[in-house]
Scaffold this active site. Structure first.
Site, PDB file in Angstrom:
ATOM      1  NE  ARG A   1     -27.841   3.479 -35.673  1.00 14.20           N
ATOM      2  CZ  ARG A   1     -28.822   4.112 -35.022  1.00 14.20           C
ATOM      3  NH1 ARG A   1     -28.991   5.410 -35.171  1.00 14.20           N
ATOM      4  NH2 ARG A   1     -29.637   3.443 -34.226  1.00 14.20           N
TER       5      ARG A   1
ATOM      6  CG  HIS B   1     -25.133   6.637 -29.038  1.00  9.71           C
ATOM      7  ND1 HIS B   1     -25.310   7.745 -29.836  1.00  9.71           N
ATOM      8  CD2 HIS B   1     -26.388   6.163 -28.772  1.00  9.71           C
ATOM      9  CE1 HIS B   1     -26.606   7.944 -30.036  1.00  9.71           C
ATOM     10  NE2 HIS B   1     -27.284   6.998 -29.424  1.00  9.71           N
TER      11      HIS B   1
ATOM     12  CG  HIS C   1     -29.826   9.385 -26.139  1.00 10.96           C
ATOM     13  ND1 HIS C   1     -31.192   9.299 -26.258  1.00 10.96           N
ATOM     14  CD2 HIS C   1     -29.315   8.605 -27.128  1.00 10.96           C
ATOM     15  CE1 HIS C   1     -31.491   8.504 -27.266  1.00 10.96           C
ATOM     16  NE2 HIS C   1     -30.366   8.077 -27.819  1.00 10.96           N
TER      17      HIS C   1
ATOM     18  CG  ASP D   1     -33.312   6.250 -34.702  1.00  7.51           C
ATOM     19  OD1 ASP D   1     -32.759   7.273 -34.258  1.00  7.51           O
ATOM     20  OD2 ASP D   1     -32.850   5.103 -34.532  1.00  7.51           O
TER      21      ASP D   1
ATOM     22  CD  GLU E   1     -30.493  11.013 -29.681  1.00  2.15           C
ATOM     23  OE1 GLU E   1     -29.344  10.554 -29.841  1.00  2.15           O
ATOM     24  OE2 GLU E   1     -31.511  10.436 -30.098  1.00  2.15           O
TER      25      GLU E   1
END
Length: 362
Positions: free
Chosen positions: A91, A116, A187, A261, A326
């Site tokens: 982000r 992304h 991803h 996350d 990731e």
């Protein structure tokens, strides 16, 4: 080369991936190592659609979430499902950043933020593909000046190699003709128990992450700017523990991420070294996966918001049925000068090497 054969472990048919999307040909490429294990990739978004590896009893399963036709890949509810991500993974706050004294505005596609690489990022592009041999696929893409609001024309090469050590090695190389920002990742949504209907939750997966620090986020998933110790928090995976142990903890950061996350600050002796980042072990099958990367950070994501996408061969992918590791630079880096730089200049090369190594814990 075995790309024409349909007698593969993953049961995918090449013709189901051969189409024309946005004027370019799509296809399926199956990498095989000497053990007969497979990695299947399509050049649409560089999506990894199958990784076929055995459990401790020699039973094969696909341990990555994907689709079984190109139409299902293109139209997937999960736009980033096991695909390449760019020009900027993760982000950027409000889609804004400054470069050379000029402010750039990217498309907003994740709450108030850019995620992304925009609405049509690298995940939604048809890459030029060259199968070098049975174990190596090379993808190329040229991102035009101004694409999704980014400056500079960027040429990107991604090499996938599946070697005889059961390592999926992903190497990235990018150059630009004008100063720009870049942050690339793959991803992959890994389900080491094997995809199924439904694919089991990752709660029992034993996880280790080689990081003393992580980046806390606000309620829109943007880093606050703080770099916080994992010690005495649900984010401490320095010793292996079950993913589900603290995933619902009464903790502000767990609530902000709806689970995990978050970007981990990987322990490094020196910048850019290829070093151990993470390991997961699936207790029932015994399958293991180790992650090594040259990147400074790694987003650990536990698929917190999935609606229950239907994937290949009727498998379903409910909430918390996968883990993502990731490898990347930190989110919102352009707006945080003290984060590792994501600026790429003419004459420089962006390089990254990340390895996903599969094994079995007997």
């Amino acid at each position: 080369m075995n790309t024409n054969e349909t007698n593969n472990l993953c049961g995918l048919k090449r013709e189901d991936f051969q189409s024309v999307v946005n004027g370019k040909n799509t296809d399926l490429f199956i990498l095989k190592n000497k053990w007969g294990n497979e990695v299947a990739i399509t050049n649409y978004g560089g999506a990894i659609v199958a990784i076929m590896v055995p459990d401790r009893n020699g039973n094969y399963a696909n341990v990555i979430q994907g689709h079984d036709t190109i139409q299902n890949v293109v139209n997937s509810e999960e736009r980033y499902l096991s695909r390449l991500v760019g020009r900027f993974a993760n982000r950027i706050k409000e889609g804004k950043f400054q470069l050379n004294g000029k402010q750039y505005q990217l498309p907003i596609n994740n709450g108030p933020n850019a995620l992304h690489g925009g609405k049509e990022g690298f995940n939604a592009k048809v890459w030029d593909a060259l199968m070098m041999n049975e174990q190596t696929l090379i993808l190329n893409y040229v991102s035009s000046y101004g694409e999704e609001g980014f400056t500079g024309e960027v040429k990107v090469t991604v090499d996938y190699t599946f070697n005889d050590d059961n390592e999926l090695v992903i190497e990235y190389l990018a150059t630009t003709n004008k100063k720009t920002i870049i942050n690339l990742t793959s991803h992959g949504y890994f389900s080491l128990a094997g995809i199924a209907n439904p694919t089991p939750t990752v709660d029992d997966l034993m996880c280790e992450i080689n990081a003393d620090f992580y980046l806390p986020i606000d309620n829109t998933s943007i880093p606050t700017g703080e770099i916080r110790l994992v010690e005495n928090t649900p984010f401490d995976f320095r010793k292996p523990k079950a993913v589900g142990a603290d995933i619902n903890a009464d903790h502000e950061q767990i609530k902000n991420g709806n689970g995990y996350d978050h970007c981990y600050v990987l322990n490094k002796k020196e910048e850019g070294e290829l070093s151990f980042a993470a390991k997961v072990t699936e207790p029932n099958s015994g399958r293991t996966m180790e992650v090594y990367t040259t990147e400074p950070g790694m987003q650990f994501y536990t698929k917190n918001s999935a609606k229950g996408t239907i994937g290949q061969h009727g498998a379903t992918f409910p909430k918390r049925s996968a883990v993502c590791f990731e490898a990347q630079h930190f989110p919102d880096s352009p707006n945080r000068p003290y984060f590792p730089s994501v600026v790429l200049r003419p004459g420089e090369q962006y390089k990254q090497k990340t390895i996903y190594k599969f094994g079995v814990d007997k």
